[in-house]
Design a protein around this motif. Structure first.
Motif, PDB file in Angstrom:
ATOM      1  N   ASP A  74      58.332  68.954  32.901  1.00 22.84           N
ATOM      2  CA  ASP A  74      58.458  67.533  32.579  1.00 22.84           C
ATOM      3  C   ASP A  74      57.710  66.692  33.629  1.00 22.84           C
ATOM      4  N   GLN A  76      57.645  63.570  34.339  1.00 21.65           N
ATOM      5  CA  GLN A  76      58.445  62.575  35.065  1.00 21.65           C
ATOM      6  C   GLN A  76      59.300  63.245  36.149  1.00 21.65           C
ATOM      7  N   ARG A  79      57.149  64.298  38.973  1.00 23.94           N
ATOM      8  CA  ARG A  79      56.812  63.168  39.847  1.00 23.94           C
ATOM      9  C   ARG A  79      57.986  62.862  40.781  1.00 23.94           C
ATOM     10  N   GLN A  80      59.212  62.873  40.211  1.00 22.87           N
ATOM     11  CA  GLN A  80      60.400  62.592  41.043  1.00 22.87           C
ATOM     12  C   GLN A  80      60.545  63.644  42.150  1.00 22.87           C
ATOM     13  N   GLU A 119      52.799  67.511  41.425  1.00 22.85           N
ATOM     14  CA  GLU A 119      52.572  66.825  40.151  1.00 22.85           C
ATOM     15  C   GLU A 119      51.464  67.490  39.356  1.00 22.85           C
TER      16      GLU A 119
END
Ligand SMILES: Cc1cc2nc3c(=O)[nH]c(=O)nc-3n(C[C@H](O)[C@H](O)[C@H](O)COP(=O)(O)O)c2cc1C
Length: 224
Positions: A74, A76, A79-80, A119
């Motif tokens: 995923d 997102q 990135r987190q 990422e």
């Protein structure tokens, strides 16, 4: 309750073939390197699942298999994970949290707090150690030699990835508590190691490290 005993499925190789297999496998493993620069080329989920199946063949204390492999592609979430890892690593590298002798040891590797690869990679797998298990009614089940078991499983995992032509990094952006929160894991689990997985970037460079020779790591004891 004892489990039933079954015949061992053991493949015996003739001595020449044994040496050939040993040499070939050593040469293959000698090419394994930690990669910190990845391409975004996709990797089929089946390969990741096979690596985890293979890791899960590892021996473990009292066969408790005290590991959970959390897998994500995923964007997102990746990135987190990157942002949180960089936050911790920035404190480690630039905020003075890493003691000098540790920084000195890392210097030849050329690593810093930037973790773009978290990422860029198609997959991140986080290996959690299960400090204890949870029974069917929520009761605690004792786990034995948790760290040793997870260390062996991690070794089998990176070996499997390398064998199937994938690259990874054994990554420990400490403290790794942020992974428990981001990935919603229970209190019984602790992050053990993180593995960004993919193909190396075209221009990937690695530090020119020397591995210890057999003489440096092996001691023959007793009569021969
Ligand atoms: C337990 C463990 C934790 C590691 N943590 C990191 C890390 O957080 N960041 C990193 O860049 N490399 C990390 N490494 C990778 C080592 O730096 C690397 O294995 C070592 O330099 C030897 O290089 P090679 O894997 O290419 O043989 C870790 C390795 C191990 C075994």
């Amino acid at each position: 309750m004892p489990v039933p005993m079954i015949p061992l499925d053991f493949r015996r190789h003739d001595p020449n073939e044994q040496v050939e297999r040993a040499d070939r496998f050593y040469e293959e493993m000698q090419r394994r390197r930690s990669v910190r620069s990845f391409s975004d080329e996709p990797v089929p989920r089946h390969l990741i699942e096979q690596a985890i199946r293979t890791a899960s063949t590892a021996p473990s204390g009292a066969h408790r298999q005290p590991w959970t492999f959390v897998v994500t592609e995923d964007p997102q979430l990746k990135r987190q994970i990157r942002e949180a890892a960089e936050e911790e690593e920035r404190i480690n590298y630039e905020g003075g949290r890493l003691p000098q002798h540790w920084r000195d040891a890392l210097e030849p590797l050329g690593t810093d707090w930037h973790k773009e690869f978290l990422e860029a990679v198609p997959w991140i797998v986080v290996l959690f150690e299960q400090r204890y298990g949870l029974g069917t009614t929520g009761e605690r089940v004792h786990h034995f030699y948790v760290k040793e078991s997870c260390g062996i499983a991690a070794g089998v995992f990176i070996t499997a990835l390398h064998h199937m032509g994938l690259a990874t990094l054994t990554h420990t952006p400490s403290p790794m508590r942020f992974l428990t929160d981001l990935l919603g894991r229970p209190r019984s689990e602790r992050p053990f190691c993180m593995f960004p997985i993919g193909y190396p970037a075209e221009d990937c460079m690695v530090p020119d490290l020397r591995r210890k020779s057999l003489d440096e790591v092996m001691v023959l004891a007793g009569a021969t």
